[in-house]
Design a protein around this motif. Sequence first.
Motif, PDB file in Angstrom:
ATOM      1  N   THR A   7       0.809  -1.222   0.000  1.00 58.01           N
ATOM      2  CA  THR A   7       0.000   0.000   0.000  1.00 58.01           C
ATOM      3  C   THR A   7       0.842   1.271   0.000  1.00 58.01           C
ATOM      4  O   THR A   7       0.298   2.357  -0.134  1.00 58.01           O
ATOM      5  CB  THR A   7      -0.965   0.015   1.201  1.00 58.01           C
ATOM      6  N   SER A   8       2.152   1.120   0.138  1.00 57.77           N
ATOM      7  CA  SER A   8       3.047   2.281   0.065  1.00 57.77           C
ATOM      8  C   SER A   8       4.397   1.816  -0.466  1.00 57.77           C
ATOM      9  O   SER A   8       4.716   0.616  -0.423  1.00 57.77           O
ATOM     10  CB  SER A   8       3.225   2.920   1.452  1.00 57.77           C
ATOM     11  N   ALA A   9       5.189   2.770  -0.924  1.00 53.79           N
ATOM     12  CA  ALA A   9       6.546   2.444  -1.371  1.00 53.79           C
ATOM     13  C   ALA A   9       7.370   1.915  -0.200  1.00 53.79           C
ATOM     14  O   ALA A   9       8.185   1.005  -0.365  1.00 53.79           O
ATOM     15  CB  ALA A   9       7.199   3.670  -1.996  1.00 53.79           C
ATOM     16  N   ALA A  10       7.131   2.454   0.996  1.00 52.51           N
ATOM     17  CA  ALA A  10       7.848   1.992   2.191  1.00 52.51           C
ATOM     18  C   ALA A  10       7.535   0.521   2.473  1.00 52.51           C
ATOM     19  O   ALA A  10       8.425  -0.251   2.861  1.00 52.51           O
ATOM     20  CB  ALA A  10       7.508   2.868   3.385  1.00 52.51           C
ATOM     21  N   ASP A  11       6.273   0.113   2.272  1.00 59.16           N
ATOM     22  CA  ASP A  11       5.908  -1.298   2.459  1.00 59.16           C
ATOM     23  C   ASP A  11       6.621  -2.178   1.431  1.00 59.16           C
ATOM     24  O   ASP A  11       7.091  -3.269   1.758  1.00 59.16           O
ATOM     25  CB  ASP A  11       4.398  -1.490   2.315  1.00 59.16           C
ATOM     26  N   MET A  81       2.400  10.975  -6.457  1.00 64.43           N
ATOM     27  CA  MET A  81       1.341   9.977  -6.302  1.00 64.43           C
ATOM     28  C   MET A  81       1.604   8.668  -7.050  1.00 64.43           C
ATOM     29  O   MET A  81       1.047   7.633  -6.699  1.00 64.43           O
ATOM     30  CB  MET A  81       0.006  10.564  -6.748  1.00 64.43           C
ATOM     31  N   LEU A  82       2.456   8.690  -8.069  1.00 64.84           N
ATOM     32  CA  LEU A  82       2.666   7.497  -8.886  1.00 64.84           C
ATOM     33  C   LEU A  82       4.079   6.931  -8.861  1.00 64.84           C
ATOM     34  O   LEU A  82       4.298   5.798  -9.289  1.00 64.84           O
ATOM     35  CB  LEU A  82       2.276   7.788 -10.341  1.00 64.84           C
ATOM     36  N   ALA A 111       6.922   2.270  -8.412  1.00 69.63           N
ATOM     37  CA  ALA A 111       5.806   2.823  -9.187  1.00 69.63           C
ATOM     38  C   ALA A 111       4.500   2.285  -8.607  1.00 69.63           C
ATOM     39  O   ALA A 111       4.425   1.122  -8.199  1.00 69.63           O
ATOM     40  CB  ALA A 111       5.934   2.450 -10.662  1.00 69.63           C
ATOM     41  N   ARG A 112       3.505   3.141  -8.602  1.00 71.49           N
ATOM     42  CA  ARG A 112       2.183   2.752  -8.107  1.00 71.49           C
ATOM     43  C   ARG A 112       1.318   2.320  -9.280  1.00 71.49           C
ATOM     44  O   ARG A 112       1.180   3.042 -10.273  1.00 71.49           O
ATOM     45  CB  ARG A 112       1.538   3.925  -7.390  1.00 71.49           C
ATOM     46  N   GLY A 113       0.732   1.149  -9.162  1.00 67.21           N
ATOM     47  CA  GLY A 113      -0.142   0.632 -10.201  1.00 67.21           C
ATOM     48  C   GLY A 113      -1.419   0.076  -9.603  1.00 67.21           C
ATOM     49  O   GLY A 113      -1.701   0.272  -8.416  1.00 67.21           O
TER      50      GLY A 113
END
Length: 143
Positions: A7-11, A81-82, A111-113
């Motif tokens: 759910t996050s880049a940190a995760d 955001m992405l 990257a968020r997808g």
Amino acid sequence: MSKPIFTSAADAEAGFYDALARSDLDAMMSVWSEDEEVVCIHPDSPRLVGLAAIRESWRQLFAGGVRLQVQTSHRVVSANMLLTVHNVIEHVAIEGDERLHPPMVATNVYARGALGWRLVMHHASPTPDVQQLAGQDAPRVVH
């Protein structure tokens, strides 16, 4: 087997370093984006592009039996955001090796997808020997 949703880049980054510490190839690859334009550069190694090449590099590393314990520090984050970029200092210890190893500098790009955050680039490089650099008389050309 379904991939975890980060759910996050940190995760996603926590998943990456956890898979690395456990030498778990399936967990490692679950962190990576399924995009073929992914890139991985291991310390002092050539650039790998694509999931097959990256998977094979981790498979070889993990098959060697070396267990790495990596702690990160000095995280610098650039995010929107992405896309999120983490630059960290990696403090690497090798299980059973009591020597102190110089830290690595790593850049991880996420990257968020549709299925959450995924790793699209990992680049790790050894840090220079600062004492050796300080002893140089001539300016050092970087690029």
